[in-house]
Design an enzyme around this catalytic site. Structure first.
Site, PDB file in Angstrom:
ATOM      1  N   LYS A 286      28.878  19.719  52.116  1.00  0.00           N
ATOM      2  CA  LYS A 286      27.572  19.293  52.624  1.00  0.00           C
ATOM      3  C   LYS A 286      27.407  19.630  54.110  1.00  0.00           C
ATOM      4  CE  LYS A 286      23.716  17.268  53.511  1.00  0.00           C
ATOM      5  NZ  LYS A 286      23.537  15.825  53.441  1.00  0.00           N
ATOM      6  N   ASP A 305      22.566  15.795  48.985  1.00  0.00           N
ATOM      7  CA  ASP A 305      22.989  14.408  49.081  1.00  0.00           C
ATOM      8  C   ASP A 305      22.183  13.606  48.069  1.00  0.00           C
ATOM      9  OD1 ASP A 305      20.424  13.988  50.231  1.00  0.00           O
ATOM     10  OD2 ASP A 305      21.240  14.529  52.187  1.00  0.00           O
TER      11      ASP A 305
END
Length: 392
Positions: A286, A305
């Site tokens: 991420k 996310d």
């Protein structure tokens, strides 16, 4: 970019890379503009003796001369670009005015009454170099209007959102600066991230003060390497201190130097970029996607996310609604965005994410709200993604 919470995703480093995107979104081929030039940051070889300040003489441009940037609000909205999670180094210094550092240049940007953007140089050794660096930082070689026209043609919801949130632009930051900021973002909140980034910034040469805010050139790798893990811990970094010092050491070992190595990633495919960044301490998929999108020209990178997952399962892959987000499904989300929006999918995702922020909901018609939004979005602006869960 995101100010969110996420469960532990450290195992995501073993994920397969995202497939290469189609050359354009599927509806229309008009994304033809390219950047006219690419400016790399010039780093000072001077190593400050202490954490602060090497005061330099202000430039003659310090007399508040505002210069048109030839960008209207539809191409650049400052409130939709700077305080929405891409960078933590820019400060609001007036009504519709933001100030920050690009390389060794201290500049302010503001909207004129007609919405156009102008800039003022507070410190620079060359106004011409400052102008070029600023335009490169703002990604002006990419026409936001052209990109969004393509997205809007294939997505009526995007078209309506874009009409209310025009000018949400993706920045092209210095890779080292971007990397260090997102190392601070792991399992953190806005106030604390900003404090950490301010501390790191203060290690560089002092450039000036604007409206009570101190601004510094971002420190070199050499300067960062002179600060110990314990010093970072004492400054409130917690377990992230070992990520900062470990990454700095890893970068210093790269052939040709860490700064040059990071810049070279702009020439690689996204999957390669995610993989090599994920070898650095504290960087998971991420965070790597954020760095790739906001500094390495990987315009189709999708930082996934729980909030991006919710957007995807509502509008792109509804068949997965109710499933638990896993590393494998993170790749499914990224691929769904790329299928829908093409090589600038990261720019589309940026707008869709901003539209979910409570601070921006007030700009949207009420039908964009629902009960889930009002409950789940309350803390969204205060928290960021969790890459690795570790005790402070």
């Amino acid at each position: 970019m995101h100010l969110l919470n996420l469960k532990t995703l450290s195992i995501m480093k073993r994920n397969r890379p995202i497939r290469s995107p189609p050359s354009t979104p599927p509806t229309k081929q008009i994304l033809h503009k390219t950047r006219n030039s690419k400016i790399t940051t010039s780093y000072s070889s001077k190593k400050p003796r202490t954490i602060l300040k090497s005061i330099s003489k202000p430039s003659k441009s310090n007399t508040a001369k505002w210069v048109p940037l030839n960008l209207g609000r539809s191409e650049l909205s400052l409130p939709l670009t700077f305080p929405t999670g891409q960078t933590f180094r820019w400060k609001q210094t007036g009504t519709l005015q933001y100030t920050g550092v690009v390389g060794s240049h201290l500049v302010s940007l503001k909207h004129l009454p007609n919405g156009d953007v102008s800039y003022c140089i507070h410190h620079s050794t060359s106004e011409a170099d400052c102008s070029l660096a600023l335009r490169d930082f703002l990604n002006v070689g990419i026409s936001l209007g052209d990109v969004w026209e393509v997205f809007s043609a294939s997505d009526s919801r995007f078209a309506e959102l874009a009409s209310h949130l025009a000018g949400a632009r993706v920045l092209r930051q210095d890779p080292l600066e971007c990397l260090m900021q997102f190392l601070c973002s792991s399992n953190n909140n806005i106030q604390r991230i900003t404090k950490m980034v301010n501390f790191i910034s203060s290690l560089g040469n002092h450039l000036g003060t604007v409206e009570g805010f101190e601004f510094h050139e971002f420190p070199t790798l050499e300067r960062l390497s002179s600060v110990s893990e314990n010093e970072f811990r004492e400054a409130g970094f917690g377990y992230r201190a070992k990520y900062i010092t470990g990454t700095v050491k890893a970068l210093q070992l790269k052939d040709g130097g860490g700064v040059e190595w990071l810049l070279s990633l702009r020439k690689l495919d996204l999957g390669q970029v995610i993989n090599v960044l994920s070898t650095l301490p504290g960087v998971g998929p991420k965070v790597a996607a954020c760095i790739a999108l906001f500094s390495l020209d990987q315009h189709h990178a999708i930082p996934v996310d729980t909030h991006v997952w919710r957007i995807a399962t509502r509008y792109l892959i509804p068949e997965l609604a109710g499933a638990r987000l896993t590393p494998k499904l993170c790749n499914r989300v990224a691929e769904a965005f790329v299928r829908k929006y093409g090589k600038y999918a990261g720019w589309a995702q940026t707008l869709l994410f901003i539209a979910e922020l409570p601070s921006q909901k007030a700009l949207l018609p009420s039908h964009f709200w629902n009960v889930e939004d009002s409950e789940s979005g309350k803390n969204r602006l205060d928290t960021v993604v969790v890459e690795t869960k570790t005790d402070d």
